[in-house]
Design a protein around this motif. Structure first.
Motif, PDB file in Angstrom:
ATOM      1  N   ARG A   4       0.837  -1.219   0.000  1.00 34.63           N
ATOM      2  CA  ARG A   4       0.000   0.000   0.000  1.00 34.63           C
ATOM      3  C   ARG A   4       0.861   1.255   0.000  1.00 34.63           C
ATOM      4  NH1 ARG A   4      -4.052  -2.227   4.293  1.00 34.63           N
ATOM      5  NH2 ARG A   4      -2.331  -1.561   5.557  1.00 34.63           N
ATOM      6  N   LYS A   5       1.952   1.244   0.770  1.00 36.74           N
ATOM      7  CA  LYS A   5       2.857   2.403   0.782  1.00 36.74           C
ATOM      8  C   LYS A   5       3.445   2.647  -0.603  1.00 36.74           C
ATOM      9  CE  LYS A   5       6.059   2.677   3.860  1.00 36.74           C
ATOM     10  NZ  LYS A   5       7.082   2.381   4.875  1.00 36.74           N
ATOM     11  N   ASP A   6       3.906   1.579  -1.241  1.00 37.84           N
ATOM     12  CA  ASP A   6       4.498   1.702  -2.575  1.00 37.84           C
ATOM     13  C   ASP A   6       3.463   2.148  -3.601  1.00 37.84           C
ATOM     14  OD1 ASP A   6       6.971   0.983  -1.572  1.00 37.84           O
ATOM     15  OD2 ASP A   6       6.802  -1.119  -2.188  1.00 37.84           O
ATOM     16  N   GLU A   7       2.251   1.645  -3.483  1.00 41.75           N
ATOM     17  CA  GLU A   7       1.197   2.042  -4.417  1.00 41.75           C
ATOM     18  C   GLU A   7       0.852   3.526  -4.272  1.00 41.75           C
ATOM     19  OE1 GLU A   7      -1.863  -0.848  -3.635  1.00 41.75           O
ATOM     20  OE2 GLU A   7      -1.020  -2.253  -5.092  1.00 41.75           O
ATOM     21  N   GLN A   8       0.920   4.043  -3.058  1.00 44.65           N
ATOM     22  CA  GLN A   8       0.672   5.479  -2.855  1.00 44.65           C
ATOM     23  C   GLN A   8       1.742   6.322  -3.528  1.00 44.65           C
ATOM     24  OE1 GLN A   8       0.325   5.811   1.411  1.00 44.65           O
ATOM     25  NE2 GLN A   8      -1.881   5.460   1.377  1.00 44.65           N
ATOM     26  N   ILE A   9       2.964   5.837  -3.544  1.00 43.48           N
ATOM     27  CA  ILE A   9       4.057   6.548  -4.223  1.00 43.48           C
ATOM     28  C   ILE A   9       3.894   6.429  -5.738  1.00 43.48           C
ATOM     29  CG2 ILE A   9       6.558   6.528  -4.645  1.00 43.48           C
ATOM     30  CD1 ILE A   9       6.843   5.495  -1.697  1.00 43.48           C
TER      31      ILE A   9
END
Length: 131
Positions: A40-45
């Motif tokens: 989820r963190k990577d997808e937000q980036i």
């Protein structure tokens, strides 16, 4: 001559077998939770980069792909054992079992100390009953 029972699942757990898997399952669920959080963190980036039409690449994409691959490996452990993941965040799982002559699920949530519930294949969590 009676015909053999037709069951949906090929693997059926006794309560003892399901209980014996709980330590390993807790580890897998912890790993899934960490990997899901990282994804989820990577997808937000990545989302604004891709939405803006830019090429996405580099370390974030590599980590995101590795995370998805690692998630898939853990999910495959559950699938190979025919253990149903009903809710990853809650750690809600169903183990196929036979009670009497009925195919049911032994139902467990990661915050529960032990497997103490079961339900019919169709009733889901709302139909949980104590063993």
């Amino acid at each position: 001559m009676n015909s053999p029972m037709e069951y949906q699942f090929t693997k059926h757990y006794t309560l003892a077998e399901a209980r014996a898997l709980l330590p390993q399952i807790r580890q897998w669920l912890d790993q899934l939770e960490k990997l899901h959080h990282q994804m989820r963190k990577d997808e937000q980036i990545l989302q604004p980069i891709v939405a803006g039409g830019s090429d996405a690449g580099g370390k974030v994409v590599e980590r995101w792909i590795r995370t998805i691959a690692n998630l898939r490996v853990i999910v495959a452990e559950f699938e190979a054992r025919e253990i149903q993941i009903k809710d990853v965040e809650r750690g809600l799982l169903d183990f196929p079992a036979i009670i009497g002559d009925r195919e049911v699920f032994l139902c467990w949530e990661k915050d529960e100390e032990d497997i103490e519930h079961w339900h019919d294949l169709d009733s889901g969590y709302a139909g949980r009953e104590r063993l």
